[in-house]
Design a protein around this motif. Structure first.
Motif, mmCIF file in Angstrom:
data_model
loop_
_atom_site.group_PDB
_atom_site.id
_atom_site.type_symbol
_atom_site.label_atom_id
_atom_site.label_comp_id
_atom_site.label_asym_id
_atom_site.label_seq_id
_atom_site.Cartn_x
_atom_site.Cartn_y
_atom_site.Cartn_z
ATOM 1 N N ASP A 64 38.143 -1.212 20.886
ATOM 2 C CA ASP A 64 37.173 -2.068 21.561
ATOM 3 C C ASP A 64 36.710 -1.401 22.855
ATOM 4 O O ASP A 64 37.488 -0.696 23.511
ATOM 5 N N GLU A 65 35.464 -1.636 23.214
ATOM 6 C CA GLU A 65 34.912 -1.129 24.463
ATOM 7 C C GLU A 65 34.789 -2.282 25.455
ATOM 8 O O GLU A 65 34.063 -3.246 25.206
ATOM 9 N N GLU A 66 35.512 -2.182 26.557
ATOM 10 C CA GLU A 66 35.501 -3.212 27.580
ATOM 11 C C GLU A 66 35.220 -2.562 28.933
ATOM 12 O O GLU A 66 34.888 -1.379 29.015
ATOM 13 N N THR A 67 35.351 -3.317 30.007
ATOM 14 C CA THR A 67 35.239 -2.782 31.358
ATOM 15 C C THR A 67 36.456 -3.226 32.155
ATOM 16 O O THR A 67 37.026 -4.297 31.905
#
Length: 289
Positions: A212-215
């Motif tokens: 997953d791509e998060e910040t």
């Protein structure tokens, strides 16, 4: 250590009980299945009934998540005994664990935690792997972790750490390409550079999975190794780069969260098999330079 890892050089998937009937009905078989050791440490019941049926038809990889190889404390002897009983019962073609720690005394943490790469931890990890391989009578594969931080105390690169552990113990390596991508992106490194320095001659199995791509809290990009989505295009490209150098290596598709239907999961394995088959195909005379 007496039995080396010996999976067929094709693709497999992690076994999920929800897929059991579809697997038995499948016209085209998969190469092998992986199961998490800790899910099969009971004496019997439906899990063992299903696994026994699969074992009669397919090669098997047992993947541990609870040995806590990276812990500075002694290994849990009861856990190791249960693991040996499982491996003796099913005689898997491969057994693997993570370069991580996950327990403290009698407390087990639901995570695979990183460790600093120092001479002290190198010696301890090697001792633990020697203990596991002696107890099981088989080679263990050690998997590179997904990481999100760097330890200030680390004095050895991850690649050099894994290489030296393998040299000291004779263990094989399990190369998780998604973990390489996640760790590199989180730490501002280049995944290709990591792979090009990796001891690929010691790799006995490859893992591919989704992330997953998060910040993070300051808005910077953060990749999380979730095993809950298809393999990313960038990870496929890295995998193809590795296979072009090594030739076919047993490859597993990991999908442990938000698990899709059998046909979707198998399609990921077919995509990996296409890359493996391309690497092993000898070009026709008309295609050669």
């Amino acid at each position: 250590m007496s039995r080396a890892s010996n999976l067929p050089a094709c693709t497999g998937v992690g076994f999920k009980p929800a897929h059991f009937r579809d697997i038995l009905a499948a016209a085209e078989p998969i190469g092998f299945f992986e199961v998490h050791a800790e899910n099969y440490m009971g004496a019997g019941g439906p899990p063992h009934a299903q696994l026994g049926v699969l074992r009669e038809r397919y090669a098997l990889s047992v993947h541990g998540v609870g040995l806590s190889i990276g812990s500075m404390r002694p290994l849990n002897r009861d856990h190791l005994v249960r693991l040996k009983m499982l491996c003796d019962r099913y005689a898997p073609e491969s057994f693997s664990e993570h370069l991580a720690w996950s327990s403290h005394d009698d407390v087990y943490l639901n995570d695979l935690l990183p460790l600093p790469y120092t001479q002290q931890t190198l010696g301890r990890v090697a001792e633990h792997i020697d203990e596991v391989q002696t107890a099981l009578g088989r080679q263990m594969l050690l998997e590179n972790p997904s990481t999100y931080i760097r330890f200030a105390d680390s004095t050895i690169s991850e690649v050099d750490f894994l290489t030296e552990v393998s040299k000291r113990t004779g263990c094989g390596l399990l190369l998780d390409v998604n973990n390489v991508f996640v760790s590199a992106k989180n730490q501002g490194a280049q995944p290709l550079s990591y792979l090009d320095s990796f001891p690929l001659d010691r790799v006995k199995e490859i893992h591919l999975g989704g992330h997953d791509e998060e910040t993070d809290d300051v808005g910077a990009p953060l990749l999380i190794d979730t095993h809950g989505s298809p393999v990313a295009e960038a990870v496929w490209a890295l995998y193809a780069h590795v296979i072009a150098r090594t030739g076919p290596i047993p490859t597993l598709i990991e999908w442990d969260n938000d698990v899709p239907d059998w046909h979707t999961l198998r399609a990921e394995a077919v995509a990996a098999q296409d890359i493996l088959s391309g690497a092993s195909r000898v070009p026709a005379a008309s295609e050669r330079p």
